[in-house]
Enzyme design. Sequence first.
Site, PDB file in Angstrom:
ATOM      1  CB  SER A  24      -0.839  -0.084   1.265  1.00  0.00           C
ATOM      2  OG  SER A  24      -1.423   1.195   1.493  1.00  0.00           O
ATOM      3  CE1 TYR A  80      -4.139  -2.801   5.361  1.00  0.00           C
ATOM      4  CE2 TYR A  80      -3.654  -0.390   4.965  1.00  0.00           C
ATOM      5  CZ  TYR A  80      -3.796  -1.729   4.363  1.00  0.00           C
ATOM      6  OH  TYR A  80      -3.781  -1.595   3.154  1.00  0.00           O
ATOM      7  CE  LYS A 126      -1.573  -4.204   3.380  1.00  0.00           C
ATOM      8  NZ  LYS A 126      -1.759  -5.475   2.604  1.00  0.00           N
TER       9      LYS A 126
HETATM   10  P1  NAD Z   1     -10.957  -7.085   0.901  1.00  0.00           P
HETATM   11  O1  NAD Z   1     -11.254  -7.131   2.369  1.00  0.00           O
HETATM   12  O2  NAD Z   1     -12.019  -6.770  -0.148  1.00  0.00           O
HETATM   13  O3  NAD Z   1     -10.355  -8.414   0.425  1.00  0.00           O
HETATM   14  C1  NAD Z   1      -9.593  -9.138   1.076  1.00  0.00           C
HETATM   15  C2  NAD Z   1      -9.861 -10.659   1.445  1.00  0.00           C
HETATM   16  O4  NAD Z   1      -8.899 -11.350   2.040  1.00  0.00           O
HETATM   17  C3  NAD Z   1     -11.261 -10.826   1.562  1.00  0.00           C
HETATM   18  O5  NAD Z   1     -11.799 -11.600   0.748  1.00  0.00           O
HETATM   19  C4  NAD Z   1     -11.248 -11.590   2.976  1.00  0.00           C
HETATM   20  O6  NAD Z   1     -12.012 -12.447   3.553  1.00  0.00           O
HETATM   21  C5  NAD Z   1     -10.044 -12.368   2.714  1.00  0.00           C
HETATM   22  N1  NAD Z   1      -9.011 -12.519   4.092  1.00  0.00           N
HETATM   23  C6  NAD Z   1      -8.501 -11.684   5.218  1.00  0.00           C
HETATM   24  N2  NAD Z   1      -7.916 -12.387   5.811  1.00  0.00           N
HETATM   25  C7  NAD Z   1      -7.936 -13.853   5.572  1.00  0.00           C
HETATM   26  C8  NAD Z   1      -7.247 -14.867   5.962  1.00  0.00           C
HETATM   27  N3  NAD Z   1      -6.410 -14.936   7.144  1.00  0.00           N
HETATM   28  N4  NAD Z   1      -7.377 -16.150   5.156  1.00  0.00           N
HETATM   29  C9  NAD Z   1      -8.108 -15.838   4.001  1.00  0.00           C
HETATM   30  N5  NAD Z   1      -8.717 -15.104   3.867  1.00  0.00           N
HETATM   31  C10 NAD Z   1      -8.406 -13.649   4.247  1.00  0.00           C
HETATM   32  O7  NAD Z   1      -9.787  -6.038   0.542  1.00  0.00           O
HETATM   33  P2  NAD Z   1      -9.347  -5.353  -0.859  1.00  0.00           P
HETATM   34  O8  NAD Z   1      -9.587  -3.971  -0.808  1.00  0.00           O
HETATM   35  O9  NAD Z   1      -9.341  -6.202  -1.927  1.00  0.00           O
HETATM   36  O10 NAD Z   1      -7.793  -5.364  -0.521  1.00  0.00           O
HETATM   37  C11 NAD Z   1      -6.864  -6.355  -0.679  1.00  0.00           C
HETATM   38  C12 NAD Z   1      -5.501  -6.198  -0.177  1.00  0.00           C
HETATM   39  O11 NAD Z   1      -5.018  -5.143  -0.605  1.00  0.00           O
HETATM   40  C13 NAD Z   1      -5.477  -6.148   1.196  1.00  0.00           C
HETATM   41  O12 NAD Z   1      -4.318  -6.920   1.588  1.00  0.00           O
HETATM   42  C14 NAD Z   1      -5.399  -4.809   1.495  1.00  0.00           C
HETATM   43  O13 NAD Z   1      -4.769  -4.536   2.668  1.00  0.00           O
HETATM   44  C15 NAD Z   1      -4.739  -4.318   0.047  1.00  0.00           C
HETATM   45  N6  NAD Z   1      -4.961  -2.815  -0.146  1.00  0.00           N
HETATM   46  C16 NAD Z   1      -6.142  -2.465  -0.269  1.00  0.00           C
HETATM   47  C17 NAD Z   1      -6.384  -1.063  -0.536  1.00  0.00           C
HETATM   48  C18 NAD Z   1      -7.778  -0.597  -0.543  1.00  0.00           C
HETATM   49  O14 NAD Z   1      -8.033   0.595  -0.593  1.00  0.00           O
HETATM   50  N7  NAD Z   1      -8.862  -1.609  -1.111  1.00  0.00           N
HETATM   51  C19 NAD Z   1      -5.330  -0.365  -0.666  1.00  0.00           C
HETATM   52  C20 NAD Z   1      -3.963  -0.676  -0.420  1.00  0.00           C
HETATM   53  C21 NAD Z   1      -3.736  -2.056  -0.246  1.00  0.00           C
HETATM   54  N1  UFG Z   2     -13.058  10.917   3.544  1.00  0.00           N
HETATM   55  C1  UFG Z   2     -13.959  11.862   3.788  1.00  0.00           C
HETATM   56  N2  UFG Z   2     -14.940  11.303   4.145  1.00  0.00           N
HETATM   57  C2  UFG Z   2     -15.277   9.831   4.481  1.00  0.00           C
HETATM   58  C3  UFG Z   2     -14.492   9.118   4.044  1.00  0.00           C
HETATM   59  C4  UFG Z   2     -13.061   9.633   3.651  1.00  0.00           C
HETATM   60  O1  UFG Z   2     -13.747  12.856   3.741  1.00  0.00           O
HETATM   61  O2  UFG Z   2     -16.434   9.731   4.701  1.00  0.00           O
HETATM   62  C5  UFG Z   2     -11.711  11.334   2.794  1.00  0.00           C
HETATM   63  C6  UFG Z   2     -10.603  10.960   3.719  1.00  0.00           C
HETATM   64  O3  UFG Z   2     -10.322  12.036   4.673  1.00  0.00           O
HETATM   65  C7  UFG Z   2      -9.252  11.007   2.696  1.00  0.00           C
HETATM   66  C8  UFG Z   2     -10.060  10.743   1.436  1.00  0.00           C
HETATM   67  O4  UFG Z   2     -11.251  10.883   1.586  1.00  0.00           O
HETATM   68  O5  UFG Z   2      -9.039  12.396   2.403  1.00  0.00           O
HETATM   69  C9  UFG Z   2      -9.847   9.222   1.169  1.00  0.00           C
HETATM   70  O6  UFG Z   2     -10.124   8.415   2.300  1.00  0.00           O
HETATM   71  P1  UFG Z   2     -10.288   6.990   2.272  1.00  0.00           P
HETATM   72  O7  UFG Z   2     -10.477   6.526   3.514  1.00  0.00           O
HETATM   73  O8  UFG Z   2     -11.128   6.322   1.009  1.00  0.00           O
HETATM   74  O9  UFG Z   2      -8.682   6.461   1.681  1.00  0.00           O
HETATM   75  P2  UFG Z   2      -7.315   6.799   2.220  1.00  0.00           P
HETATM   76  O10 UFG Z   2      -6.607   7.291   1.589  1.00  0.00           O
HETATM   77  O11 UFG Z   2      -7.287   7.189   3.828  1.00  0.00           O
HETATM   78  O12 UFG Z   2      -6.850   5.019   2.689  1.00  0.00           O
HETATM   79  C10 UFG Z   2      -6.569   4.370   1.531  1.00  0.00           C
HETATM   80  C11 UFG Z   2      -6.714   2.838   1.951  1.00  0.00           C
HETATM   81  C12 UFG Z   2      -5.553   2.563   2.871  1.00  0.00           C
HETATM   82  C13 UFG Z   2      -4.294   2.756   2.324  1.00  0.00           C
HETATM   83  C14 UFG Z   2      -4.233   4.354   2.037  1.00  0.00           C
HETATM   84  C15 UFG Z   2      -3.029   4.548   1.428  1.00  0.00           C
HETATM   85  O13 UFG Z   2      -7.891   2.807   2.865  1.00  0.00           O
HETATM   86  O14 UFG Z   2      -5.802   1.079   2.908  1.00  0.00           O
HETATM   87  O15 UFG Z   2      -5.351   4.484   1.032  1.00  0.00           O
HETATM   88  O16 UFG Z   2      -2.774   3.971  -0.026  1.00  0.00           O
HETATM   89  F1  UFG Z   2      -3.449   2.397   3.472  1.00  0.00           F
END
Ligand code: NAD
Ligand code: UFG
Length: 332
Positions: A124, A149, A153
Amino acid sequence: MSVLVTGGAGFIGSHTCVELLNSGYDVVVADNLCNSKPDVMDRIALICGKKPVFYQIDVCDCEALRCIFQQHQIDAVIHFAGLKAVGESCGIPLRYYRNNLDSTLSLLECMQEFGCKKIVFSSSATVYGPSNPSPYTEDMPVNTATNPYGWTKVFIEQILRDTAAADADFSAINLRYFNPIGAHESGLIGDDPDGIPNNLMPYIVRVAAGQLEKLTIFGDDYPTADGSCVRDYIHVVDLAKGHLKALEYANMNRGVEAFNLGTGNGSSVFELVEAFENANNLTVNRVIGARRDGDLPAVWADTQKAKEKLNWSAEKTVQEMCADSWNFVKKK
Ligand code: NAD
Ligand code: UFG
């Protein structure tokens, strides 16, 4: 080529399964469904005409993982499984460390046992921490985080660097995602969090759908052009395609590499809300609220390295991201 996709039922994992299947890979999914639904596999099949082989297991469970590796010749792993809510991780840090680190260690041990040497990991942009200025480049220091979290990472990236240092044949790619939004154009898969969403786009769509009363914009007094935070929003399908490029890279190269997966463009919260309204011709009720703890003013990617080495860049516009996010919710 057979790819094990941990967390393949989740938001990013399911879109990556679609791209893998459409490109002819054999896909095996391991997911315990702690943050996803079982019908996702059927939805993937509706899109692709093929279904991944699915195992409902906890990736921390070495024995269950071993069974998968015994039954399938796994050539590479894409490791999405993990817990991902920043705020929640501050309240239950041990659960985050246990789940995210244990699952990775079990997976790497199993890969070692079965001679599988390629992994693509969901890292991330959060690993860049609070001190690096945007745009982030992959060579910036990534040794700090502001929440449990984020630390998982940082630690997992280090575990992968150590594993590669100890095995000259090992190949690991740390993909540093920026802010994935949007959904598959079919509207069959998308971001579907339980309860009240933490992230901006899932919150916007629920306000638009009348399920939540109003969006609170967390702060309008940041040092940005319009005072709200700036993020690099990327369409989840573009992001998914980046994983296939990373797999190809891992096939051709050894050692560890990190790549930013973003668009290189920042949008403010105000801009994203307005883009959503324009793309879908509707209004989103909103109010200005206080800043949210831990939010950085501006985060966006330098995308040069992914362009040059992966031959990948994001293609979809913010407009498309907004239209596809809404299409998914409308169709649900
Ligand atoms: P998500 O929660 O939709 O998907 C994660 C999946 O992993 C889920 O289906 C959950 O059931 C499964 N899971 C969690 N722990 C598990 C375990 N111990 N065993 C088996 N399955 C397990 O999340 P996502 O948005 O698809 O994110 C996927 C990956 O990308 C995550 O590692 C997350 O940290 C990373 N990531 C996501 C974002 C974002 O904004 N969505 C940003 C940066 C990084
Ligand atoms: N925000 C609002 N109102 C809300 C939700 C979010 O104003 O109800 C704003 C936040 O303050 C931020 C922006 O929208 O400025 C984006 O917020 P998100 O929560 O959607 O995303 P973040 O950038 O905070 O976090 C995301 C992922 C994390 C990851 C991070 C850095 O959720 O997993 O990007 O990549 F770590």
